[in-house]
Design an enzyme around this catalytic site. Structure first.
Site, PDB file in Angstrom:
ATOM      1  CB  THR A   1     -67.995  22.297 -51.958  1.00 52.17           C
ATOM      2  OG1 THR A   1     -68.637  21.116 -51.493  1.00 52.17           O
ATOM      3  CG2 THR A   1     -68.931  23.062 -52.885  1.00 52.17           C
TER       4      THR A   1
ATOM      5  CE  LYS B   1     -71.904  20.465 -52.214  1.00 52.64           C
ATOM      6  NZ  LYS B   1     -72.436  19.696 -51.126  1.00 52.64           N
TER       7      LYS B   1
ATOM      8  CE  LYS C   1     -66.895  26.234 -50.268  1.00 51.50           C
ATOM      9  NZ  LYS C   1     -66.122  25.091 -49.795  1.00 51.50           N
TER      10      LYS C   1
HETATM   11  P1  NAD Z   1     -63.478  22.272 -42.139  1.00 49.14           P
HETATM   12  O1  NAD Z   1     -63.158  23.732 -42.110  1.00 49.14           O
HETATM   13  O2  NAD Z   1     -64.007  21.617 -40.908  1.00 49.14           O
HETATM   14  O3  NAD Z   1     -62.163  21.435 -42.582  1.00 49.14           O
HETATM   15  C1  NAD Z   1     -61.233  21.885 -43.539  1.00 49.14           C
HETATM   16  C2  NAD Z   1     -59.860  21.478 -43.032  1.00 49.14           C
HETATM   17  O4  NAD Z   1     -58.887  21.794 -44.024  1.00 49.14           O
HETATM   18  C3  NAD Z   1     -59.442  22.217 -41.749  1.00 49.14           C
HETATM   19  O5  NAD Z   1     -59.143  21.282 -40.729  1.00 49.14           O
HETATM   20  C4  NAD Z   1     -58.201  23.017 -42.173  1.00 49.14           C
HETATM   21  O6  NAD Z   1     -57.230  23.140 -41.146  1.00 49.14           O
HETATM   22  C5  NAD Z   1     -57.706  22.179 -43.329  1.00 49.14           C
HETATM   23  N1  NAD Z   1     -56.809  22.891 -44.239  1.00 49.14           N
HETATM   24  C6  NAD Z   1     -56.976  24.109 -44.807  1.00 49.14           C
HETATM   25  N2  NAD Z   1     -55.926  24.396 -45.599  1.00 49.14           N
HETATM   26  C7  NAD Z   1     -55.076  23.321 -45.519  1.00 49.14           C
HETATM   27  C8  NAD Z   1     -53.827  23.027 -46.125  1.00 49.14           C
HETATM   28  N3  NAD Z   1     -53.222  23.882 -46.949  1.00 49.14           N
HETATM   29  N4  NAD Z   1     -53.248  21.825 -45.829  1.00 49.14           N
HETATM   30  C9  NAD Z   1     -53.860  20.958 -44.985  1.00 49.14           C
HETATM   31  N5  NAD Z   1     -55.050  21.194 -44.391  1.00 49.14           N
HETATM   32  C10 NAD Z   1     -55.642  22.364 -44.657  1.00 49.14           C
HETATM   33  O7  NAD Z   1     -64.462  22.069 -43.363  1.00 49.14           O
HETATM   34  P2  NAD Z   1     -65.441  20.815 -43.618  1.00 49.14           P
HETATM   35  O8  NAD Z   1     -66.764  21.108 -43.014  1.00 49.14           O
HETATM   36  O9  NAD Z   1     -64.724  19.562 -43.302  1.00 49.14           O
HETATM   37  O10 NAD Z   1     -65.627  20.957 -45.211  1.00 49.14           O
HETATM   38  C11 NAD Z   1     -64.609  20.558 -46.121  1.00 49.14           C
HETATM   39  C12 NAD Z   1     -65.142  20.727 -47.528  1.00 49.14           C
HETATM   40  O11 NAD Z   1     -66.331  19.932 -47.683  1.00 49.14           O
HETATM   41  C13 NAD Z   1     -65.546  22.168 -47.883  1.00 49.14           C
HETATM   42  O12 NAD Z   1     -65.185  22.415 -49.215  1.00 49.14           O
HETATM   43  C14 NAD Z   1     -67.054  22.172 -47.695  1.00 49.14           C
HETATM   44  O13 NAD Z   1     -67.700  23.137 -48.498  1.00 49.14           O
HETATM   45  C15 NAD Z   1     -67.410  20.756 -48.128  1.00 49.14           C
HETATM   46  N6  NAD Z   1     -68.662  20.215 -47.550  1.00 49.14           N
HETATM   47  C16 NAD Z   1     -68.908  20.337 -46.215  1.00 49.14           C
HETATM   48  C17 NAD Z   1     -70.092  19.817 -45.701  1.00 49.14           C
HETATM   49  C18 NAD Z   1     -70.415  19.932 -44.216  1.00 49.14           C
HETATM   50  O14 NAD Z   1     -71.561  19.635 -43.833  1.00 49.14           O
HETATM   51  N7  NAD Z   1     -69.466  20.324 -43.351  1.00 49.14           N
HETATM   52  C19 NAD Z   1     -71.007  19.168 -46.536  1.00 49.14           C
HETATM   53  C20 NAD Z   1     -70.712  19.025 -47.889  1.00 49.14           C
HETATM   54  C21 NAD Z   1     -69.512  19.573 -48.388  1.00 49.14           C
END
Ligand code: NAD
Length: 297
Positions: free
Chosen positions: A96, A171, A246
């Site tokens: 997102t 979204k 966010k």
């Molecule tokens: P998270 O923080 O658990 O995972 C993100 C991952 O990206 C981390 O493991 C981090 O180490 C990795 N990362 C960051 N920079 C990086 C790079 N340069 N190279 C490789 N890896 C890198 O977040 P999440 O909960 O998995 O969410 C991911 C996305 O999905 C976000 O944009 C969030 O807004 C969206 N989202 C999350 C949810 C939810 O319920 N968690 C629901 C809908 C959407």
């Protein structure tokens, strides 16, 4: 079956990668964090030494990262995924992020001879694990048709919303409505409590009346009303208040950039900011009811 690079194995990415593996694809993955790499290994992915390494030989590159700067960075780094993926690969960003960064990622991908989609998700970690996510997708028709194969392995539904950035637009509009409606439901609940109404009476009326909405009928902040709701499980997320903050911030920034009067959206953003500052940001966003109750003591 395809070779897929998966970058970002966090709470969402690891179970999504696991579903691609289950569908028979060869998944080569990368994350910066050791714990996330372990989750990727457990999901059946091969862990690469860098994002660029993961992209080598990939038919499709999926990213699931925190914010726009991470996506644009991973796309455009000298050793990043656009440099190393074969020409003509399909890039699907499921993070997102803001609409401008999403459009920039599309431009970068196209300039490098790739097809691309923005495909943010709804459904949270539960949906990512069960493979029942909804994808809101932006990009060209051909890219969408090609991407559906992979999206089907991770979700139950994909909606093609329009051109580049349209998925992210859908979204943030959806989540702005959701943030406002959860705040409204929370206020209604606390007012009902003050007026001596039982939770059951309020739920039975509102869930079948004109005030009905997803925040009442599916993720009801009153425990015991809806099976499986976060409120029935001590507000364990689900979708955290921090993530709602966010998304509301992205929506308000987009409103400012486009001159749209989103006063309720901005108000909801401030409520979720205060909610997070109060230390509840890691709880499900439906714990907003606790914040309103506390402020009403
Ligand atoms: P998270 O923080 O658990 O995972 C993100 C991952 O990206 C981390 O493991 C981090 O180490 C990795 N990362 C960051 N920079 C990086 C790079 N340069 N190279 C490789 N890896 C890198 O977040 P999440 O909960 O998995 O969410 C991911 C996305 O999905 C976000 O944009 C969030 O807004 C969206 N989202 C999350 C949810 C939810 O319920 N968690 C629901 C809908 C959407």
């Amino acid at each position: 079956m395809a070779t897929i690079a998966f970058i970002g194995l966090g709470n969402m990415g690891a179970p999504m990668a696991a579903n691609l593996v289950k569908a028979g694809h060869a998944v080569k993955a990368f994350d910066l964090s050791a714990a996330a790499k372990d989750a990727g290994r457990a999901a059946g992915a091969e862990i690469a030494a860098s994002a660029g390494e993961a992209a080598k030989g990939a038919d499709c590159v999926v990213t699931m990262l925190p914010a726009g700067k991470h996506v644009v960075g991973v796309y455009s780094d000298a050793e990043g995924i656009l440099k190393h993926a074969p020409k003509g690969s399909l890039f699907i960003d499921c993070s997102t992020i803001d609409v401008d960064s999403a459009r920039k990622a599309h431009l970068l991908a196209h300039a490098a001879g790739m097809q691309s989609l923005d495909a943010p998700v709804s459904g949270g970690v539960t949906g990512a694990t069960a493979g029942t996510l909804t994808f809101m997708v932006g990009g060209e028709d051909g890219a969408f048709l090609r991407g559906e194969t992979y999206l089907k392995a991770m979700g139950a539904r994909s909606v093609h919303c329009g051109a580049a950035g349209a998925g992210q637009a859908a979204k943030i509009c959806n989540n702005m409505i959701l943030g406002i409606s959860m705040a409204a439901v929370s206020e209604g609940i606390v007012l009902a409590e003050k007026l001596g109404l039982s939770h059951k009476a309020l739920f039975d009326v509102v869930s079948t009346s004109s005030g009905s909405c997803w925040s009442m009928t599916k993720n009801c902040p009153m425990p015991g009303m809806v099976e499986g709701s976060a409120s029935s499980n001590d507000f364990k997320a689900g979708f955290t208040g921090e993530l709602m903050l966010k998304d509301l911030t992205l929506a308000v920034e987009a409103a400012t950039a486009t001159g749209t009067q989103c006063e309720l959206g901005d108000h909801a953003r401030r409520l979720y900011e205060a909610f997070s500052v109060s230390g509840q940001g890691r709880l499900d966003f439906s714990a907003m009811v606790q914040y309103v109750r506390k402020r009403s003591e």
